[in-house]
Design an enzyme around this catalytic site. Sequence first.
Site, PDB file in Angstrom:
ATOM      1  N   ASP A   1       0.837  -1.203   0.000  1.00  0.00           N
ATOM      2  CA  ASP A   1       0.000   0.000   0.000  1.00  0.00           C
ATOM      3  C   ASP A   1       0.871   1.252   0.000  1.00  0.00           C
ATOM      4  O   ASP A   1       2.093   1.170   0.114  1.00  0.00           O
ATOM      5  CB  ASP A   1      -0.954  -0.007   1.203  1.00  0.00           C
ATOM      6  CG  ASP A   1      -0.224  -0.094   2.546  1.00  0.00           C
ATOM      7  OD1 ASP A   1       1.024  -0.124   2.567  1.00  0.00           O
ATOM      8  OD2 ASP A   1      -0.918  -0.131   3.574  1.00  0.00           O
TER       9      ASP A   1
ATOM     10  N   ASN B   1      -7.767   0.313  13.613  1.00  0.00           N
ATOM     11  CA  ASN B   1      -9.170   0.139  13.233  1.00  0.00           C
ATOM     12  C   ASN B   1      -9.393  -1.223  12.563  1.00  0.00           C
ATOM     13  O   ASN B   1     -10.452  -1.458  11.988  1.00  0.00           O
ATOM     14  CB  ASN B   1      -9.601   1.258  12.265  1.00  0.00           C
ATOM     15  CG  ASN B   1      -8.791   1.226  10.977  1.00  0.00           C
ATOM     16  OD1 ASN B   1      -7.707   0.648  10.932  1.00  0.00           O
ATOM     17  ND2 ASN B   1      -9.305   1.818   9.930  1.00  0.00           N
TER      18      ASN B   1
ATOM     19  N   HIS C   1      -7.639  -2.388  10.001  1.00  0.00           N
ATOM     20  CA  HIS C   1      -7.347  -2.411   8.559  1.00  0.00           C
ATOM     21  C   HIS C   1      -6.165  -3.327   8.233  1.00  0.00           C
ATOM     22  O   HIS C   1      -5.312  -3.606   9.071  1.00  0.00           O
ATOM     23  CB  HIS C   1      -7.154  -0.996   7.991  1.00  0.00           C
ATOM     24  CG  HIS C   1      -5.877  -0.307   8.341  1.00  0.00           C
ATOM     25  ND1 HIS C   1      -5.670   1.038   8.119  1.00  0.00           N
ATOM     26  CD2 HIS C   1      -4.719  -0.751   8.896  1.00  0.00           C
ATOM     27  CE1 HIS C   1      -4.455   1.367   8.508  1.00  0.00           C
ATOM     28  NE2 HIS C   1      -3.860   0.302   8.989  1.00  0.00           N
TER      29      HIS C   1
ATOM     30  N   GLU D   1      -9.616  -0.166   4.659  1.00  0.00           N
ATOM     31  CA  GLU D   1     -10.161   0.484   5.841  1.00  0.00           C
ATOM     32  C   GLU D   1     -11.516  -0.103   6.221  1.00  0.00           C
ATOM     33  O   GLU D   1     -12.143  -0.810   5.425  1.00  0.00           O
ATOM     34  CB  GLU D   1     -10.310   1.993   5.562  1.00  0.00           C
ATOM     35  CG  GLU D   1      -8.987   2.700   5.277  1.00  0.00           C
ATOM     36  CD  GLU D   1      -8.146   2.948   6.529  1.00  0.00           C
ATOM     37  OE1 GLU D   1      -7.711   1.966   7.163  1.00  0.00           O
ATOM     38  OE2 GLU D   1      -7.911   4.118   6.849  1.00  0.00           O
TER      39      GLU D   1
HETATM   40  P1  PGA Z   1       2.028  -0.137  12.448  1.00  0.00           P
HETATM   41  O1  PGA Z   1       0.846  -0.081  11.415  1.00  0.00           O
HETATM   42  O2  PGA Z   1       2.894  -1.265  12.056  1.00  0.00           O
HETATM   43  O3  PGA Z   1       2.708   1.181  12.301  1.00  0.00           O
HETATM   44  O4  PGA Z   1       1.400  -0.342  13.802  1.00  0.00           O
HETATM   45  C1  PGA Z   1       0.067  -1.188  11.205  1.00  0.00           C
HETATM   46  C2  PGA Z   1      -0.997  -0.820  10.223  1.00  0.00           C
HETATM   47  O5  PGA Z   1      -1.550   0.280  10.316  1.00  0.00           O
HETATM   48  O6  PGA Z   1      -1.300  -1.642   9.358  1.00  0.00           O
END
Ligand code: PGA
Length: 240
Positions: A67, A136, A138, A143
């Site tokens: 992404d 959340n 995701h 999302e």
């Molecule tokens: P993080 O992000 O590794 O910075 O906790 C995880 C995500 O948002 O997929």
Amino acid sequence: MKIIVCKDYEEMSRKAVELVAESLRETPAGLVSFAGGETPLGAVHAFADQVNAGEIDISRAHYVSLDEWVGLSDTDEGSCGLFNRVELLGRLEKPFAGAHVINGAAANIEDERRALDAYIAQHGPLTASVLGIGMNGHLGFNEDGVDFESDAHIIPLSDVTKRVMTKYFGEKFHPEYGISQGLRQIMAAKRVILIANGAHKAEILRQAVRGEVTNRVPASILQQHPDCYVVADAAAGAGL
Ligand code: PGA
């Protein structure tokens, strides 16, 4: 889902790499994807070390990023592309046969979305996808509320993601959209490895693993994946 609760971050990272290595032994000309961000940093470093040591052979495998923030390229601080280039691809002394890193700053983002679909169609399906989970629920930028049947897409970021992203950008950049592999492509992966560390991830990980399957918690769809590993450190795995 196969749940592995590790004692700490290092063990979680090592275990994730072990699972990717096993997948690549089975499918040496496969397609690999790692999420960017804080969670996978240890895993991508360990992966690169093992490739460089000749323990994992990626000479026939391809790589695709998961992404990107729309508006950022792989030279922008805080971008997933920069993470991919610096923390993974740039460390490899023996490179992948090919790699595709999403450019969130492409002049035509719809062309970029199509290019991501095309790369996965050409080299996929994914052999091993290493994912983190957002606060959340995701996966990538799938999302809450996302269509489970989506391929690569451009999606408005949720309020939770916008709040969390200040850890990457401070006040320098305020992205509104993400571009991401879709859940249909992630679910088509031969193996999915969801990694999580830290007490702040415990509750959302519990919902994803133990709660109902709902697009309000996108990671919950992984309950239906035939070869999904959840690899957590003790703090994130506390609710499992
Ligand atoms: P993080 O992000 O590794 O910075 O906790 C995880 C995500 O948002 O997929």
